[in-house]
Design a protein around this motif. Structure first.
Motif: not given
Length: 401
Positions: A258-279
């Motif tokens: 499995g995978i989790v689409i996640s950006n660490h709650g926005g705590r890692s890389l700012d301006t990375s895509a919102a997770t639902v956009l990656v979905l």
């Protein structure tokens, strides 16, 4: 900064936003800064939530929805009462003396899954022996001292942990300025037994950077096999932090479960895509991955409508991280109530849309036109710009984004 005030009665909290308001008024400075901070300008943190509001629901009318609705499903073959689960969070003792033990008790009562972080305030064995029977998974930050990670992985089977979630979106810790500005108080318990770290009360700085000093930035795709070898053949592997269709394809080809689409709650890389956009990117570019492995998502979930949209767009399960810590200020009962509010809103949304079973959810219930222009057009197992570099020359115009 205003001094903390008394928390309002738990019974008066009617939405997840009420929990946030309670934390803003009642938490001590360092726990509050740790909980609410995000990377640099916090754009990703905000867009994780706000993007859901751009996705419009398409309800069907005159569908009988009077019968009881079950949210029961499974995550990684483990039966659960809801597609919601407790995402891995760090330093639970900052919010309650029993930290992750209270989260475990709440998940047990609700029969939902809990993912325990390497940076938890209690050893994994303590969380797993808390007289609970709910599914427990382990979220691994790979340690530069590999024997430490190998030892943790080797203990999973005996503790009843059936899956390891490798964190892949934080090879280094993000810059969380709000957290960096607040010093650690002597009353802040920042000990993490599994990671072997603790922040000094005399220092000022982001807890993420101080507590994440052990994380191995050299972790690579080759380590999927390393994890499988040390965790045992029966342990499932999930990659937490996938943010592109190309990496989703590569994860599937690596044989993970499995995978989790996640950006660490926005705590890692700012301006990375919102997770639902990656979905949505996965739906457009590589929909086959939904049949190859379980796709989960976290980040920005504040309403049952958010959960509904994520499930319609292919997510198997939806994680809640910060919300768990907001609830933890009230102990087990607070965590239970937080999840119960989301579950109740999810059921209401299903009925309003004419749906009576999770199995009937599909993308047709969601109008995504407002964000479709933000979704890349194609995917391979390489980044679209992989053949272009400043050193090697070439043109990026052939890679259609």
């Amino acid at each position: 900064m205003s001094p903390p005030t008394a928390k309002p009665p738990l019974s008066s909290l009617l939405s997840t936003h009420d929990f946030v308001s309670s934390s803003l008024g009642s938490l001590a400075p360092k726990p509050l800064a740790f909980l609410t901070s995000a990377a640099t300008d916090c754009h990703t943190h905000r867009s994780n939530t706000s993007t859901y509001s751009l996705l419009l629901l398409r309800p069907l009318a005159l569908i009988p929805v009077h019968q009881p609705i079950s949210l029961s499903t499974s995550i990684l073959s483990c039966p659960v009462s809801s597609p919601l689960y407790a995402s891995p969070t760090s330093l639970g003792k900052l919010f309650h003396p029993r930290g992750e033990l209270e989260i475990a008790s709440a998940c047990h009562a609700l029969r939902i899954a809990q993912v325990v972080s390497t940076s938890a305030s209690f050893p994994l064995a303590a969380v797993c022996s808390a007289q609970t029977t709910h599914p427990k998974f382990f979220s691994l930050y790979m340690d530069r001292a590999r024997p430490n990670s190998a030892k943790l992985l080797g203990s999973l089977a005996s503790l009843g942990v059936t899956a390891v979630w490798l964190t892949v979106d934080a090879p280094v810790m993000g810059k969380r300025e709000a957290d960096e500005r607040v010093p650690v108080s002597p009353s802040d318990d920042t000990t993490t037994p599994m990671a072997g770290t603790s922040a000094s009360p005399s220092r000022t700085g982001a807890l993420g950077r101080m507590m994440g000093s052990y994380v191995d930035a050299s972790t690579s795709w080759d380590d999927v096999a390393w994890i499988r070898r040390h965790a045992g053949a029966g342990t499932k592997i999930v990659l937490k932090g996938i943010q592109t269709a190309s990496d989703a394809l590569r994860a599937a080809r690596a044989g993970v479960d499995g995978i989790v689409i996640s950006n660490h709650g926005g705590r890692s890389l700012d301006t990375s895509a919102a997770t639902v956009l990656v979905l949505l990117e996965l739906q457009r570019c590589c929909p086959e991955v939904f049949g190859w492995m379980e796709v989960m998502i976290d980040g920005g979930i504040m309403r049952g409508t958010d959960v509904f949209k994520a499930l319609c767009l292919g997510a198997r399960a939806v994680g809640v991280g910060r919300g768990v810590l907001h609830g933890l200020g009230y102990g087990r009962e607070g965590v239970e109530r937080y999840f119960s509010i989301l579950n109740e809103e999810l059921v209401t949304t299903m009925r309003m849309c004419g749906v009576t079973s999770l199995e009937d959810l599909h993308p047709g219930y969601v109008n995504t036109r407002a964000v479709d222009h933000l979704i890349p057009e194609g995917a391979s197992d390489q980044h679209p710009y992989a053949k272009w570099s400043r050193k090697g020359g070439g043109s990026s115009s052939k890679s259609k984004l």
